[in-house]
Scaffold this motif. Sequence first.
Motif, PDB file in Angstrom:
ATOM      1  N   GLN A 210       4.544   0.185  -5.426  1.00 29.79           N
ATOM      2  CA  GLN A 210       3.384  -0.581  -4.955  1.00 29.79           C
ATOM      3  C   GLN A 210       3.298  -1.832  -5.807  1.00 29.79           C
ATOM      4  O   GLN A 210       3.238  -1.775  -7.021  1.00 29.79           O
ATOM      5  N   THR A 211       3.284  -2.990  -5.142  1.00 27.87           N
ATOM      6  CA  THR A 211       3.432  -4.273  -5.829  1.00 27.87           C
ATOM      7  C   THR A 211       2.353  -4.536  -6.886  1.00 27.87           C
ATOM      8  O   THR A 211       2.666  -5.037  -7.947  1.00 27.87           O
ATOM      9  N   ASN A 212       1.114  -4.222  -6.632  1.00 30.22           N
ATOM     10  CA  ASN A 212       0.052  -4.616  -7.557  1.00 30.22           C
ATOM     11  C   ASN A 212      -0.116  -3.671  -8.743  1.00 30.22           C
ATOM     12  O   ASN A 212      -1.069  -3.785  -9.494  1.00 30.22           O
ATOM     13  N   THR A 213       0.798  -2.729  -8.940  1.00 27.93           N
ATOM     14  CA  THR A 213       0.721  -1.852 -10.114  1.00 27.93           C
ATOM     15  C   THR A 213       1.776  -2.199 -11.149  1.00 27.93           C
ATOM     16  O   THR A 213       1.832  -1.573 -12.196  1.00 27.93           O
ATOM     17  N   ILE A 214       2.604  -3.191 -10.861  1.00 29.98           N
ATOM     18  CA  ILE A 214       3.663  -3.574 -11.788  1.00 29.98           C
ATOM     19  C   ILE A 214       3.125  -4.702 -12.684  1.00 29.98           C
ATOM     20  O   ILE A 214       2.839  -5.785 -12.213  1.00 29.98           O
TER      21      ILE A 214
ATOM     22  N   MET B  52       3.771   1.598 -13.272  1.00 29.23           N
ATOM     23  CA  MET B  52       4.446   1.424 -11.984  1.00 29.23           C
ATOM     24  C   MET B  52       4.195   2.627 -11.090  1.00 29.23           C
ATOM     25  O   MET B  52       4.683   3.718 -11.353  1.00 29.23           O
ATOM     26  N   LEU B  53       3.446   2.413 -10.023  1.00 30.77           N
ATOM     27  CA  LEU B  53       3.181   3.467  -9.051  1.00 30.77           C
ATOM     28  C   LEU B  53       4.289   3.442  -8.007  1.00 30.77           C
ATOM     29  O   LEU B  53       4.551   2.398  -7.404  1.00 30.77           O
ATOM     30  N   CYS B  54       4.954   4.572  -7.813  1.00 30.97           N
ATOM     31  CA  CYS B  54       6.058   4.582  -6.858  1.00 30.97           C
ATOM     32  C   CYS B  54       6.249   5.940  -6.209  1.00 30.97           C
ATOM     33  O   CYS B  54       5.786   6.962  -6.709  1.00 30.97           O
ATOM     34  N   THR B  55       6.915   5.911  -5.096  1.00 28.70           N
ATOM     35  CA  THR B  55       7.370   7.084  -4.364  1.00 28.70           C
ATOM     36  C   THR B  55       8.880   6.964  -4.269  1.00 28.70           C
ATOM     37  O   THR B  55       9.405   5.890  -3.988  1.00 28.70           O
ATOM     38  N   MET B  56       9.573   8.077  -4.521  1.00 31.30           N
ATOM     39  CA  MET B  56      11.026   8.076  -4.373  1.00 31.30           C
ATOM     40  C   MET B  56      11.398   9.070  -3.282  1.00 31.30           C
ATOM     41  O   MET B  56      10.903  10.195  -3.266  1.00 31.30           O
ATOM     42  N   ILE B  57      12.292   8.622  -2.374  1.00 25.25           N
ATOM     43  CA  ILE B  57      12.793   9.469  -1.304  1.00 25.25           C
ATOM     44  C   ILE B  57      14.318   9.484  -1.355  1.00 25.25           C
ATOM     45  O   ILE B  57      14.918   8.760  -2.150  1.00 25.25           O
TER      46      ILE B  57
ATOM     47  N   ARG C 138       6.231  11.715  -5.097  1.00 27.59           N
ATOM     48  CA  ARG C 138       5.327  10.954  -4.244  1.00 27.59           C
ATOM     49  C   ARG C 138       4.183  10.393  -5.083  1.00 27.59           C
ATOM     50  O   ARG C 138       3.495  11.144  -5.782  1.00 27.59           O
ATOM     51  N   GLU C 139       3.997   9.073  -4.989  1.00 28.77           N
ATOM     52  CA  GLU C 139       2.890   8.364  -5.635  1.00 28.77           C
ATOM     53  C   GLU C 139       2.718   8.788  -7.095  1.00 28.77           C
ATOM     54  O   GLU C 139       1.693   9.289  -7.504  1.00 28.77           O
ATOM     55  N   LEU C 140       3.753   8.529  -7.853  1.00 27.54           N
ATOM     56  CA  LEU C 140       3.815   8.894  -9.257  1.00 27.54           C
ATOM     57  C   LEU C 140       3.868   7.628 -10.094  1.00 27.54           C
ATOM     58  O   LEU C 140       4.572   6.677  -9.739  1.00 27.54           O
ATOM     59  N   TYR C 141       3.112   7.607 -11.192  1.00 27.38           N
ATOM     60  CA  TYR C 141       3.223   6.504 -12.135  1.00 27.38           C
ATOM     61  C   TYR C 141       4.408   6.779 -13.055  1.00 27.38           C
ATOM     62  O   TYR C 141       4.507   7.852 -13.644  1.00 27.38           O
ATOM     63  N   ILE C 142       5.324   5.813 -13.149  1.00 25.22           N
ATOM     64  CA  ILE C 142       6.430   5.919 -14.091  1.00 25.22           C
ATOM     65  C   ILE C 142       6.275   4.793 -15.096  1.00 25.22           C
ATOM     66  O   ILE C 142       5.443   3.913 -14.914  1.00 25.22           O
ATOM     67  N   ALA C 143       7.060   4.799 -16.137  1.00 28.49           N
ATOM     68  CA  ALA C 143       6.948   3.802 -17.218  1.00 28.49           C
ATOM     69  C   ALA C 143       5.522   3.803 -17.753  1.00 28.49           C
ATOM     70  O   ALA C 143       4.839   2.790 -17.737  1.00 28.49           O
TER      71      ALA C 143
ATOM     72  N   ASP D 257       0.857  -1.191   0.000  1.00 34.54           N
ATOM     73  CA  ASP D 257       0.000   0.000   0.000  1.00 34.54           C
ATOM     74  C   ASP D 257       0.889   1.236   0.000  1.00 34.54           C
ATOM     75  O   ASP D 257       1.362   1.677   1.047  1.00 34.54           O
ATOM     76  N   LEU D 258       1.100   1.806  -1.173  1.00 40.49           N
ATOM     77  CA  LEU D 258       2.019   2.932  -1.312  1.00 40.49           C
ATOM     78  C   LEU D 258       1.476   4.197  -0.659  1.00 40.49           C
ATOM     79  O   LEU D 258       2.243   4.968  -0.088  1.00 40.49           O
TER      80      LEU D 258
END
Length: 153
Positions: free
Chosen positions: A146-150, A129-134, A120-125, A102-103
């Motif tokens: 977030q695992t279920n968006t790949i 792929m939903l991800c947050t980068m810190i 924060r909570e950005l779709y890439i590719a 749960d991102l």
Amino acid sequence: MNNNIQKKGGIASFSLYNLAFTVTDLDKSIAWYKDIFGFELVSRVTFKIPSGSAETAIIKAGGMRLELLQVSNAKRIEELFAEAPLHLIPIGNKSIVLQVDDLATASEELEQKGVTFVWRELYIAGDKMLCTMIQDVDGNKINIFQTNTIIGG
């Protein structure tokens, strides 16, 4: 005798032991990874290198180990720490990549801990792929998917 049975030795037996990177302040980095992700110190050792010595700490959480190294003559290569996506250009390590279920919840927890967000909570590719980068205390990037968006993951 069955010749189809292969030995599980040598290269065929590989697994990831740890990821290693140099930090500016070992104590500060250990504390940051403990506070943010719950890493615990496994070992801490100082050893000789040609230019002096290196102090290393192995920390562990979530089934993964990180090796943090502090070297007296460490040198920051600014191109490796460029803003995303320019950090992809230089050859070398790019980021630690983690995954969560749960991102949105993870991002909220990270915000409450005061981390520095790259995004924060950005779709890439595309939208796959939903991800947050810190960033950690040295600016090392940590990408959390977030695992279920790949797709296909």
